[in-house]
Design a protein around this motif. Structure first.
Motif, PDB file in Angstrom:
ATOM      1  N   MET A   1      60.789 -28.035 -76.131  1.00 24.13           N
ATOM      2  CA  MET A   1      60.214 -26.549 -75.650  1.00 24.13           C
ATOM      3  C   MET A   1      58.962 -26.551 -75.152  1.00 24.13           C
ATOM      4  SD  MET A   1      58.660 -23.188 -77.259  1.00 24.13           S
ATOM      5  CE  MET A   1      57.836 -21.646 -75.693  1.00 24.13           C
ATOM      6  N   ALA A   2      59.089 -26.637 -73.285  1.00 26.77           N
ATOM      7  CA  ALA A   2      58.294 -26.443 -72.273  1.00 26.77           C
ATOM      8  C   ALA A   2      56.974 -26.228 -72.629  1.00 26.77           C
ATOM      9  CB  ALA A   2      58.365 -26.342 -71.189  1.00 26.77           C
ATOM     10  N   SER A   3      55.471 -26.653 -72.593  1.00 23.94           N
ATOM     11  CA  SER A   3      54.343 -26.262 -73.187  1.00 23.94           C
ATOM     12  C   SER A   3      53.791 -25.386 -72.235  1.00 23.94           C
ATOM     13  CB  SER A   3      53.518 -27.596 -73.784  1.00 23.94           C
ATOM     14  OG  SER A   3      52.014 -27.034 -73.986  1.00 23.94           O
ATOM     15  N   GLY A   4      53.054 -23.974 -72.695  1.00 21.53           N
ATOM     16  CA  GLY A   4      52.878 -23.668 -70.985  1.00 21.53           C
ATOM     17  C   GLY A   4      53.339 -22.388 -71.363  1.00 21.53           C
ATOM     18  N   THR A   5      53.309 -21.404 -69.971  1.00 21.86           N
ATOM     19  CA  THR A   5      53.296 -20.063 -69.516  1.00 21.86           C
ATOM     20  C   THR A   5      54.095 -20.318 -68.355  1.00 21.86           C
ATOM     21  OG1 THR A   5      52.945 -19.060 -71.289  1.00 21.86           O
ATOM     22  CG2 THR A   5      53.178 -17.333 -69.525  1.00 21.86           C
ATOM     23  N   LEU A   6      54.758 -19.709 -68.329  1.00 21.24           N
ATOM     24  CA  LEU A   6      55.783 -19.218 -66.596  1.00 21.24           C
ATOM     25  C   LEU A   6      54.646 -18.240 -66.077  1.00 21.24           C
ATOM     26  CD1 LEU A   6      58.349 -20.091 -64.992  1.00 21.24           C
ATOM     27  CD2 LEU A   6      57.822 -17.769 -64.652  1.00 21.24           C
ATOM     28  N   LEU A   7      54.084 -17.470 -64.783  1.00 15.09           N
ATOM     29  CA  LEU A   7      53.854 -16.503 -64.745  1.00 15.09           C
ATOM     30  C   LEU A   7      54.205 -15.688 -63.102  1.00 15.09           C
ATOM     31  CD1 LEU A   7      52.194 -14.260 -64.759  1.00 15.09           C
ATOM     32  CD2 LEU A   7      50.759 -14.411 -63.050  1.00 15.09           C
ATOM     33  N   TYR A   8      55.597 -14.965 -63.241  1.00 17.13           N
ATOM     34  CA  TYR A   8      56.303 -14.123 -62.227  1.00 17.13           C
ATOM     35  C   TYR A   8      55.566 -13.076 -61.276  1.00 17.13           C
ATOM     36  CZ  TYR A   8      59.718 -12.134 -59.650  1.00 17.13           C
ATOM     37  OH  TYR A   8      60.973 -11.463 -58.767  1.00 17.13           O
ATOM     38  N   ALA A   9      55.168 -13.162 -60.302  1.00 20.18           N
ATOM     39  CA  ALA A   9      55.227 -11.906 -59.442  1.00 20.18           C
ATOM     40  C   ALA A   9      56.187 -11.565 -58.589  1.00 20.18           C
ATOM     41  CB  ALA A   9      53.862 -12.050 -59.096  1.00 20.18           C
ATOM     42  N   GLN A  10      56.046 -10.423 -58.304  1.00 28.25           N
ATOM     43  CA  GLN A  10      56.303  -9.862 -57.122  1.00 28.25           C
ATOM     44  C   GLN A  10      55.700  -9.383 -55.761  1.00 28.25           C
ATOM     45  OE1 GLN A  10      59.553  -7.421 -58.479  1.00 28.25           O
ATOM     46  NE2 GLN A  10      60.994  -8.782 -58.949  1.00 28.25           N
ATOM     47  N   SER A  11      55.744  -9.615 -54.921  1.00 31.97           N
ATOM     48  CA  SER A  11      55.453  -9.469 -53.719  1.00 31.97           C
ATOM     49  C   SER A  11      55.672  -8.700 -52.484  1.00 31.97           C
ATOM     50  CB  SER A  11      54.192 -10.591 -53.108  1.00 31.97           C
ATOM     51  OG  SER A  11      53.520  -9.806 -52.151  1.00 31.97           O
ATOM     52  N   GLY A  12      54.913  -7.328 -51.866  1.00 29.26           N
ATOM     53  CA  GLY A  12      55.832  -7.371 -50.300  1.00 29.26           C
ATOM     54  C   GLY A  12      56.696  -6.166 -50.866  1.00 29.26           C
ATOM     55  N   GLY A  13      56.745  -5.617 -49.445  1.00 30.95           N
ATOM     56  CA  GLY A  13      58.283  -4.671 -49.721  1.00 30.95           C
ATOM     57  C   GLY A  13      59.135  -5.317 -50.619  1.00 30.95           C
ATOM     58  N   VAL A  14      59.918  -4.381 -51.467  1.00 31.70           N
ATOM     59  CA  VAL A  14      60.971  -4.961 -52.650  1.00 31.70           C
ATOM     60  C   VAL A  14      62.388  -4.938 -51.341  1.00 31.70           C
ATOM     61  CG1 VAL A  14      59.738  -4.089 -54.824  1.00 31.70           C
ATOM     62  CG2 VAL A  14      61.008  -2.688 -53.042  1.00 31.70           C
ATOM     63  N   THR A  15      63.603  -5.277 -52.207  1.00 31.96           N
ATOM     64  CA  THR A  15      64.421  -5.680 -51.534  1.00 31.96           C
ATOM     65  C   THR A  15      65.746  -5.109 -52.539  1.00 31.96           C
ATOM     66  OG1 THR A  15      65.072  -7.698 -52.320  1.00 31.96           O
ATOM     67  CG2 THR A  15      63.712  -7.481 -50.603  1.00 31.96           C
ATOM     68  N   VAL A 102      48.611 -20.117 -68.029  1.00 29.78           N
ATOM     69  CA  VAL A 102      49.852 -19.910 -67.536  1.00 29.78           C
ATOM     70  C   VAL A 102      49.726 -21.465 -66.891  1.00 29.78           C
ATOM     71  CG1 VAL A 102      50.652 -19.214 -65.508  1.00 29.78           C
ATOM     72  CG2 VAL A 102      49.764 -17.673 -67.510  1.00 29.78           C
ATOM     73  N   ARG A 103      51.173 -21.916 -66.907  1.00 34.12           N
ATOM     74  CA  ARG A 103      50.927 -23.743 -66.509  1.00 34.12           C
ATOM     75  C   ARG A 103      51.761 -23.682 -65.224  1.00 34.12           C
ATOM     76  NH1 ARG A 103      48.893 -27.081 -69.215  1.00 34.12           N
ATOM     77  NH2 ARG A 103      47.477 -26.401 -70.577  1.00 34.12           N
ATOM     78  N   TRP A 104      52.757 -22.593 -65.123  1.00 32.53           N
ATOM     79  CA  TRP A 104      53.827 -22.679 -63.609  1.00 32.53           C
ATOM     80  C   TRP A 104      53.467 -20.935 -62.908  1.00 32.53           C
ATOM     81  CZ3 TRP A 104      55.663 -23.841 -68.887  1.00 32.53           C
ATOM     82  CH2 TRP A 104      55.764 -25.162 -68.616  1.00 32.53           C
ATOM     83  N   PHE A 105      53.678 -21.165 -61.654  1.00 34.11           N
ATOM     84  CA  PHE A 105      52.875 -19.906 -61.040  1.00 34.11           C
ATOM     85  C   PHE A 105      54.380 -19.490 -60.042  1.00 34.11           C
ATOM     86  CE2 PHE A 105      50.429 -17.395 -57.988  1.00 34.11           C
ATOM     87  CZ  PHE A 105      50.873 -16.565 -57.433  1.00 34.11           C
ATOM     88  N   LEU A 106      55.033 -18.566 -60.195  1.00 34.88           N
ATOM     89  CA  LEU A 106      55.787 -18.346 -59.041  1.00 34.88           C
ATOM     90  C   LEU A 106      55.912 -17.216 -58.708  1.00 34.88           C
ATOM     91  CD1 LEU A 106      57.512 -20.303 -60.574  1.00 34.88           C
ATOM     92  CD2 LEU A 106      59.034 -19.168 -60.915  1.00 34.88           C
ATOM     93  N   TYR A 107      55.639 -16.896 -57.179  1.00 30.67           N
ATOM     94  CA  TYR A 107      55.783 -15.442 -56.073  1.00 30.67           C
ATOM     95  C   TYR A 107      56.518 -15.414 -55.332  1.00 30.67           C
ATOM     96  CZ  TYR A 107      51.898 -12.162 -54.903  1.00 30.67           C
ATOM     97  OH  TYR A 107      50.920 -11.273 -54.578  1.00 30.67           O
ATOM     98  N   ASN A 108      57.507 -14.290 -55.728  1.00 29.51           N
ATOM     99  CA  ASN A 108      58.466 -13.897 -54.687  1.00 29.51           C
ATOM    100  C   ASN A 108      58.407 -13.056 -53.642  1.00 29.51           C
ATOM    101  OD1 ASN A 108      61.481 -12.646 -56.258  1.00 29.51           O
ATOM    102  ND2 ASN A 108      61.169 -13.776 -54.513  1.00 29.51           N
ATOM    103  N   GLY A 109      57.744 -13.354 -52.919  1.00 31.78           N
ATOM    104  CA  GLY A 109      57.755 -12.965 -51.266  1.00 31.78           C
ATOM    105  C   GLY A 109      57.985 -13.146 -49.648  1.00 31.78           C
ATOM    106  N   GLY A 110      57.507 -13.509 -49.371  1.00 33.47           N
ATOM    107  CA  GLY A 110      57.213 -13.167 -47.856  1.00 33.47           C
ATOM    108  C   GLY A 110      56.093 -13.903 -47.947  1.00 33.47           C
ATOM    109  N   ASN A 111      55.684 -14.648 -46.363  1.00 30.22           N
ATOM    110  CA  ASN A 111      55.354 -15.531 -45.698  1.00 30.22           C
ATOM    111  C   ASN A 111      54.097 -15.557 -46.015  1.00 30.22           C
ATOM    112  OD1 ASN A 111      57.159 -16.175 -43.414  1.00 30.22           O
ATOM    113  ND2 ASN A 111      56.344 -14.380 -42.369  1.00 30.22           N
ATOM    114  N   ASP A 112      52.356 -13.876 -46.087  1.00 32.15           N
ATOM    115  CA  ASP A 112      51.807 -14.448 -46.929  1.00 32.15           C
ATOM    116  C   ASP A 112      51.844 -14.325 -48.945  1.00 32.15           C
ATOM    117  OD1 ASP A 112      49.901 -13.023 -44.261  1.00 32.15           O
ATOM    118  OD2 ASP A 112      51.908 -11.204 -44.382  1.00 32.15           O
ATOM    119  N   SER A 113      53.374 -14.502 -49.011  1.00 30.75           N
ATOM    120  CA  SER A 113      53.211 -14.495 -50.161  1.00 30.75           C
ATOM    121  C   SER A 113      53.095 -16.268 -50.110  1.00 30.75           C
ATOM    122  CB  SER A 113      54.447 -13.792 -51.115  1.00 30.75           C
ATOM    123  OG  SER A 113      54.239 -12.511 -50.980  1.00 30.75           O
TER     124      SER A 113
END
Length: 418
Positions: A1-15, A102-113
């Motif tokens: 098991m990898a050590s740490g937490t993953l944080l996911y976030a959604q940004s801007g207009g959804v699809t 949190v060791r991994w940050f995933l930001y789901n969005g467009g240019n500004d994200s």
């Protein structure tokens, strides 16, 4: 098991398919025994330490995200400024990441994200905090640089093309004694990709849409009205697809809604179809109808493209794979390897090539007269709307979408001020 937490976030207009990406992210991380937190309402949730524990959701619920539109964890239109200008908020964000390992940050969005993910990676490096940041592509506007197309666009494009074709049949049936001109407004602030998708509804000089207005070409009213009248005289009616972002030659938005600017610095748009309809009615004395599909374009999961869904799932999986490999400040992008047959793959691209860049319609995709798409555009667009991926339906005749519990983990820091 990898050590740490993953944080996911959604940004801007959804699809229609952003939740499919979320589903792939969580399922891929679960398979690797990595805990996933999701920020409520995007970067705001991260700043407020409002973090959703996705482990409290069943496997069936996470799987059902793949056919559920909207943004399951909430999104927001908030852009952090430069590291120096917004230092307190960036430091608060880093404190929250530390507090929850949190060791991994995933930001789901467009240019500004993509820009935000890049800046967070730079901040973590500055403070010596071990964090891998990955941008995840999403936008119905299809204006992200580097990637061949963007998850979310294909489904919105399919909805647009189908809607324009169906509306055109309606207008054609009534044109003799009723509506002569129909105006369809498509999303697209600076890039006319969705307006171009409307062009897939028909092919040939007399097939609807007869005129497409792109933000990449200046709007000249006299020329537009002359062409509308010419189409009505020749065909009996005229169907127009207009991008919300069309501008006059001096750079003024035709559809400036007068609502100021949002936190991204974007002018609030809306109403170009009603404006054009009014001008046609006043100047040409023709009966006009118009439509503003607005959110319908990006939320129509019932008409999603199978290609789009597959790509949304693929970038979600790749984002986790890249993160766990320590591939920092990258984004999984789609590379087209063949047009016929259509083939694609996912590759990693550096965020600094994507952040704050904008991909507009190529000149070769817009007809020489500026009012339609070319064969090259069709070759690019058609594969992106292919295939059907309908959601499951219940006995009531409605799609069976999922609503998550979205249970927050306990806060470990003082409340956010700012």
């Amino acid at each position: 098991m990898a050590s740490g937490t993953l944080l996911y976030a959604q940004s801007g207009g959804v699809t229609a398919v952003i939740n499919a990406t979320a589903s792939a992210v969580i399922q891929t991380a679960r398979a690797r025994k990595v805990k996933v937190l999701a920020a409520r309402n995007g970067i705001l949730g991260a700043l407020r330490e409002e973090l959703i524990d996705t482990s409290r959701e069943s496997a069936a619920a996470i799987a059902a995200l793949a056919h559920t539109p909207g943004g399951a964890f909430g999104s927001c239109r908030v852009k952090l400024k430069s590291l120096d200008a917004d230092r307190p908020r960036y430091e608060r964000l880093l404190d929250v990441l530390r507090a929850h390992d949190v060791r991994w940050f995933l930001y789901n969005g467009g240019n500004d994200s993509a820009d935000t993910a890049l800046k967070v990676s730079q901040l973590a490096d500055e403070y010596g905090y071990p964090l891998t940041c990955v941008g995840v592509p999403k936008t119905v506007d299809n204006d992200l640089a580097v990637t061949d197309c963007c998850p979310g666009f294909g489904s919105a494009a399919k909805y647009t093309a189908v809607s324009v074709r169906e509306c055109a049949l309606d207008v054609a049936a009534m044109a003799d004694t009723s509506t002569k001109v129909f105006v369809y407004e498509a999303m697209g602030r600076h890039a006319g990709w969705l307006a171009a998708a409307g062009g897939l509804a028909g092919n040939g000089p007399d097939a609807a849409p007869h005129l497409i207005l792109f933000p990449e070409r200046p709007y000249v009213e006299a020329d537009f009205l002359r062409r509308v009248q010419a189409v009505v005289d020749r065909v009996g009616y005229c169907v127009v697809v207009a991008s919300e972002g069309i501008q006059t030659a001096d750079g003024r938005f035709v559809a400036d809604a007068g609502g100021g600017k949002d936190s991204f610095g974007h002018t609030q748009l809306g109403g170009v179809a009603s404006f054009l309809a009014g001008r046609v009615k006043d100047e040409l004395k023709l009966k006009v109808h118009w439509t503003l599909p607005d959110y319908l374009q990006r939320s129509a999961r019932h008409l999603a493209s199978k290609t789009d869904l597959a790509q949304a799932l693929a970038v979600g999986k790749a984002a986790v794979d890249y993160a766990l490999k320590g591939m920092n400040a990258v984004m999984p992008v789609i590379t087209r390897t063949s047009d016929a047959p259509y083939r694609w793959k996912v590759e990693a691209a550096p965020l600094d090539r994507i952040a704050n860049h904008e991909k507009k319609m190529p000149k070769a995709f817009i007809r020489k007269d500026g009012y339609g798409i070319t064969d090259a555009a069709r070759q690019y667009l058609e594969p992106l709307i292919r295939g059907e991926a309908p959601p499951p339906y219940g006995r009531d005749g409605l799609p069976r979408y999922v609503t998550l519990k979205n249970i927050l983990v306990p806060a470990r820091l003082p409340a956010f001020e700012g």
